[in-house]
Enzyme design. Structure first.
Site, short mmCIF file in Angstrom:
data_model
loop_
_atom_site.label_atom_id
_atom_site.label_comp_id
_atom_site.label_asym_id
_atom_site.label_seq_id
_atom_site.Cartn_x
_atom_site.Cartn_y
_atom_site.Cartn_z
N LYS A 1 0.83 -1.21 0.00
CA LYS A 1 0.00 0.00 0.00
C LYS A 1 0.86 1.25 0.00
O LYS A 1 0.65 2.18 -0.79
CB LYS A 1 -0.92 0.01 1.23
CG LYS A 1 -1.90 1.16 1.21
CD LYS A 1 -2.35 1.57 2.58
CE LYS A 1 -1.30 2.45 3.23
NZ LYS A 1 -1.67 3.02 4.51
N ASP B 1 -6.14 1.10 0.91
CA ASP B 1 -6.10 1.33 2.36
C ASP B 1 -7.46 0.95 2.94
O ASP B 1 -8.31 0.39 2.24
CB ASP B 1 -5.71 2.79 2.66
CG ASP B 1 -6.81 3.77 2.27
OD1 ASP B 1 -7.86 3.34 1.75
OD2 ASP B 1 -6.62 4.98 2.50
#
Ligand code: SF4
Length: 211
Positions: free
Chosen positions: A120, A138
């Protein structure tokens, strides 16, 4: 996910959130990297409060290299996992200095070798700094993808990223990532989604579901 639903969602995002951007504050590439590492399990508002103090006191990369791990921990103590984050940032800065001349690398492979940097974080940094089409999944993006039917509730982040990559046009990856975060932060919240006000309620897989 039908094409009609997808187009309605994207049209809604473009109408209501035409210009949304990331909310982490930074002036230099390494400052963004630090901020994204710090944002794990912390809000952007909390991270900005911490980094404003840190980057004002240490405005250069060379100055940040003089900060000890315990000093980072003192700066980060309002954030979750602050001791781990202090360790990661200390090691990350020294590794950046020794192996990358203090520059944030563009390559995902190289980014993933940095302490505290997962998929991420690497995706956020590549999209933000280098404008490479990436979708960082996220907590907001994962939740919105599930609620709006881009992914299943049982999907993990890797599967969600794959599905979003397949369903969205590549030129929209960065923009839609920001739009989903905005929608998730201000309307489709985790614990208290504003379903009564939501224009996408008829598309939503399970209105009022807490995630
Ligand atoms: Fe989110 Fe509620 Fe809208 Fe569904 S109806 S997308 S849960 S705000």
């Amino acid at each position: 996910m039908t094409t009609a639903n997808k187009e309605r969602i994207l049209a809604f995002f473009d109408e209501h959130y035409p210009d949304v951007k990331g909310e982490l504050e930074y002036k230099k590439d390494y400052e963004l990297l630090i901020a994204v590492v710090l944002s794990a399990q912390s809000t952007d508002v909390a991270v900005n409060a911490v980094t404003r103090k840190l980057f004002t006191k240490h405005p250069t990369f060379a100055s940040l290299l003089t900060v000890k791990e315990a000093q980072f921990a003192a700066y980060f103590k309002t954030l979750g996992l602050y001791r781990n984050k202090a360790k990661h940032i200390y090691n990350l800065l020294h590794l950046l200095n020794e192996q990358h001349d203090g520059k944030v690398p563009e390559s995902k492979e190289k980014l993933l070798k940095l302490p505290g940097v997962g998929v991420k974080t690497a995706n956020v940094v590549r999209a933000e700094l280098f404008k490479i089409p990436e979708i960082a999944v996220d907590t907001h993006v994962a939740r919105i993808a599930k609620r709006l039917g881009f992914a299943k509730f049982s999907d993990d982040v890797t599967t969600i990223e794959k599905k979003l990559r397949r369903l969205l046009p590549q030129e929209r990856y960065i923009k839609t990532h920001h739009q989903m975060i905005h929608f998730g932060r201000y309307l489709c919240k985790a614990q208290s989604p504003q379903c009564k006000k939501c224009p996408l309620v008829d598309i939503c897989v399970e209105p009022n579901k807490k995630l």
